[in-house]
Scaffold this active site. Structure first.
Site, PDB file in Angstrom:
ATOM      1  N   GLY A  28     131.378   3.634 -81.148  1.00 43.86           N
ATOM      2  CA  GLY A  28     132.596   3.608 -81.962  1.00 43.86           C
ATOM      3  C   GLY A  28     132.928   5.004 -82.459  1.00 43.86           C
ATOM      4  O   GLY A  28     133.455   5.845 -81.729  1.00 43.86           O
ATOM      5  N   GLY A  61     129.182   1.640 -87.919  1.00 45.87           N
ATOM      6  CA  GLY A  61     129.879   2.628 -88.734  1.00 45.87           C
ATOM      7  C   GLY A  61     129.102   3.090 -89.958  1.00 45.87           C
ATOM      8  O   GLY A  61     129.676   3.653 -90.877  1.00 45.87           O
ATOM      9  N   GLU A  69     125.560  -5.793 -81.381  1.00 45.53           N
ATOM     10  CA  GLU A  69     125.997  -4.871 -82.430  1.00 45.53           C
ATOM     11  C   GLU A  69     125.662  -5.435 -83.803  1.00 45.53           C
ATOM     12  O   GLU A  69     126.468  -6.186 -84.381  1.00 45.53           O
ATOM     13  CB  GLU A  69     127.514  -4.680 -82.346  1.00 45.53           C
ATOM     14  CG  GLU A  69     127.994  -4.128 -81.025  1.00 45.53           C
ATOM     15  CD  GLU A  69     129.298  -3.391 -81.224  1.00 45.53           C
ATOM     16  OE1 GLU A  69     129.333  -2.204 -80.936  1.00 45.53           O
ATOM     17  OE2 GLU A  69     130.263  -4.002 -81.715  1.00 45.53           O
ATOM     18  N   HIS A 118     134.157  -8.895 -81.444  1.00 49.07           N
ATOM     19  CA  HIS A 118     133.683  -7.799 -82.299  1.00 49.07           C
ATOM     20  C   HIS A 118     133.588  -8.278 -83.752  1.00 49.07           C
ATOM     21  O   HIS A 118     134.464  -8.999 -84.227  1.00 49.07           O
ATOM     22  CB  HIS A 118     134.630  -6.597 -82.190  1.00 49.07           C
ATOM     23  CG  HIS A 118     134.009  -5.345 -82.726  1.00 49.07           C
ATOM     24  ND1 HIS A 118     133.853  -5.124 -84.064  1.00 49.07           N
ATOM     25  CD2 HIS A 118     133.472  -4.268 -82.089  1.00 49.07           C
ATOM     26  CE1 HIS A 118     133.251  -3.954 -84.244  1.00 49.07           C
ATOM     27  NE2 HIS A 118     133.003  -3.415 -83.049  1.00 49.07           N
TER      28      HIS A 118
HETATM   29  P1  PGA Z   1     130.059   2.727 -84.514  1.00 55.24           P
HETATM   30  O1  PGA Z   1     130.828   1.422 -84.024  1.00 55.24           O
HETATM   31  O2  PGA Z   1     129.538   3.435 -83.296  1.00 55.24           O
HETATM   32  O3  PGA Z   1     131.082   3.528 -85.254  1.00 55.24           O
HETATM   33  O4  PGA Z   1     128.942   2.260 -85.386  1.00 55.24           O
HETATM   34  C1  PGA Z   1     130.360   0.637 -82.982  1.00 55.24           C
HETATM   35  C2  PGA Z   1     131.335  -0.493 -82.768  1.00 55.24           C
HETATM   36  O5  PGA Z   1     131.633  -1.216 -83.714  1.00 55.24           O
HETATM   37  O6  PGA Z   1     131.882  -0.704 -81.695  1.00 55.24           O
END
Ligand code: PGA
Length: 220
Positions: free
Chosen positions: A204, A152, A146, A97
């Site tokens: 997330g 986020g 990602e 990640h």
């Molecule tokens: P997010 O995070 O959905 O809050 O953007 C995704 C993640 O990092 O797993």
């Protein structure tokens, strides 16, 4: 939902025991399991025993995942949670990640060792990459694409670009499943899961709300 989609919740470093209890109670009221979709919930290590017990007692059709695993085997590695320990509580593990690559300075070598430990202990790896060029260790179960700008931020990648990157990843991995992650919500989930190259999503922030996550699964 596709015949073999993988829908993952990543709680990150959130929730205490009482939040987790409320989450799983709420989730199990709203969750409508569908054929073919595998749901994996990745809470913090401290919450995994509670989730495992609930899943068994209520026969809840979800799988559990850890958000990390030690690069080392069992032994004198203070603070680490090794793959054998994870295996007692979870079937899946997230590795690579971007938050760990950046904040914990995890490099290719550490990430590779984590993958080795996970594989030796039979954990299914959901391997996160931020673009199609990054190394992907052999033996991983699925890849989560990602992009950093989307994590986020409320600013997801475009479905067109996600599809393009997913196809590149598939080309170099003999067609492993590719998930999209980064600001997935109930409003945009379908724009990703409708794509032929995307086999699921990694959620997330929006997964912390049990009702919203159940809604995302419903729409996926
Ligand atoms: P997010 O995070 O959905 O809050 O953007 C995704 C993640 O990092 O797993």
């Amino acid at each position: 939902m596709k015949s073999s989609s993988l829908l993952v919740a990543n709680f990150k470093s959130n929730q205490n025991l009482s939040d987790a209890k409320t989450w799983i109670d709420d989730f199990s009221k709203d969750f409508k399991p569908k054929d073919g979709g595998e749901v994996v919930v990745c809470p913090s290590f401290t919450l995994l025993p509670l989730f495992k017990q609930y899943v068994i007692e209520h026969n809840l059709p979800i799988k559990l995942g850890a958000q990390d695993v030690s690069a080392f085997p069992q032994g004198s590695y203070t603070g680490e949670v090794n793959a054998q320990q994870v295996k007692e509580l979870a079937e899946f593990v997230l590795i690579g990640h971007s938050e760990r690559r950046t904040n914990l300075k995890e490099d290719e070598e550490i990430i590779g060792k984590k993958a080795e430990q996970a594989l030796e202990n039979g954990l299914k790896i959901i391997f996160c990459v931020q673009n199609a060029e990054q190394n992907i260790p052999k033996g991983v179960w699925a890849i989560a694409y990602e992009p950093i700008f989307a994590i986020g931020t409320g600013n997801p990648d475009t479905p067109e670009n996600a599809q393009m990157v997913a196809e590149e990843i598939k080309k170099k991995t003999s067609s492993l499943p590719v998930l999209y992650g980064g600001s997935v919500t109930y409003e945009n989930v379908r724009s990703f899961t409708n794509l032929s190259g995307i086999d699921g999503v990694l959620v997330g922030g929006a997964s912390l709300d049990a009702k919203e996550f159940a809604r995302i699964l419903d729409l996926a």
